[in-house]
Motif scaffolding. Structure first.
Motif: not given
Length: 301
Positions: A133, A136-137, A155, A275, A277
């Protein structure tokens, strides 16, 4: 109003931080700060409250984001589709837990990489929920599979599937303990059985014990290996009991390499989330992979 300023504003609103937004936009933090100040001067109102860690939108900031974000996302979708109707040059960067990603997600997504499909290029990396995560962020991945639902606006998570956990061991342990003892004594019959786990904290076994037996496991971890496939191999070899996802141990159960030590009326479950963005589903290659995995998950159940 300058669309570049609005794009920066929406990114900051979703990221909750000038620093994180700058990384996502490929700009310096001072440039992001300057653009937000310019937009605030144009509107004559503050859009964010600066705090020690990040920023919080004002009421006006929330209202502007609610109005502007869908239109900016739509413009991105138009631009992406118009520029590249052929997916052959698009690369999807996927991140997730190693076992689930390798056994479930990658086999499903490789169907999108063949000559008869849209030719999507695929890059994968493995990590735990926190690592994937965060990556991804930060813009390192396009799509993440996580057992934790992220918080905040940056997200967006969609439930992917539920994973059933099974308490297993090699048949020799059932012979040693006795099937009758397992039925009547439950967790007490397992107190002397060694535990195979992925971490010293015994996350899978502890969660199973709390859910099914309303207690804590008595035995410490005997074999600690950081991969559930290795946990299964150790269990098959007779190292002790283990709690595993059913999809991972289903073949071993069918072959009799391991047996289920308990069959609770309501088995413990763990939910996986898909998940992205927020706003990136406007990009066709991400949207296609997202939709493909959701479809595949209906067969996994």
């Amino acid at each position: 109003m300058d669309l570049a300023l609005l794009r920066t504003f929406v990114t900051v609103h979703r990221a909750g931080s000038f620093t994180r937004a700058a990384a996502l936009l490929g700009l310096s933090q001072p440039a992001v700060t300057s653009q937000i100040r310019t937009l605030e001067r144009q509107l004559g109102r503050p859009l964010f409250l600066r705090q020690a860690r990040g920023v919080t939108p004002t009421t006006i900031g929330d209202e502007l984001a609610h109005k502007a974000a869908p239109h900016l996302d739509a413009l991105v979708e138009i631009a992406e589709t118009g520029i590249d109707d052929d997916f052959s040059l698009r690369t999807l960067h996927l991140a997730g837990p190693p076992e689930f990603t390798a056994e479930r997600a990658l086999p499903a997504l490789t169907e999108l990489t063949g000559e008869d499909s849209q030719g999507l290029a695929l890059r994968a990396s493995f990590g735990n929920a926190e690592e994937t995560l965060e990556g991804l962020a930060a813009g390192h991945h396009d799509l993440a599979i996580s057992t934790a639902r992220p918080r905040g606006a940056l997200l967006t998570a969609t439930p992917l599937c539920d994973e059933e956990h099974v308490l297993v061991a090699a048949p020799r342990w059932v012979d040693r303990i006795g099937a009758g003892q397992l039925r009547h004594k439950g967790a007490h019959a397992l107190e002397d059985v060694p535990v195979v786990e992925v971490h010293e904290s015994l996350p899978f076994v502890s969660r199973y014990w709390a859910s099914v037996y309303d207690s804590r496991p008595a035995a410490p971890g005997t074999a600690i290996v950081p991969d559930l496939r290795a946990v299964l191999a150790c269990a098959v070899a007779g190292a002790g009991l283990a709690v595993l996802p059913r999809y991972l141990c289903a073949d071993a159960l069918e072959r009799g390499d391991v047996v289920a030590l308990h069959d609770p009326p309501v088995p413990p479950l763990r939910t996986y989330f898909l998940v992205v963005r927020t706003g990136t589903l406007a990009m066709p290659h991400i949207a296609r992979a997202h939709e493909w995995l959701l479809r595949a998950a209906s067969d996994w159940a």
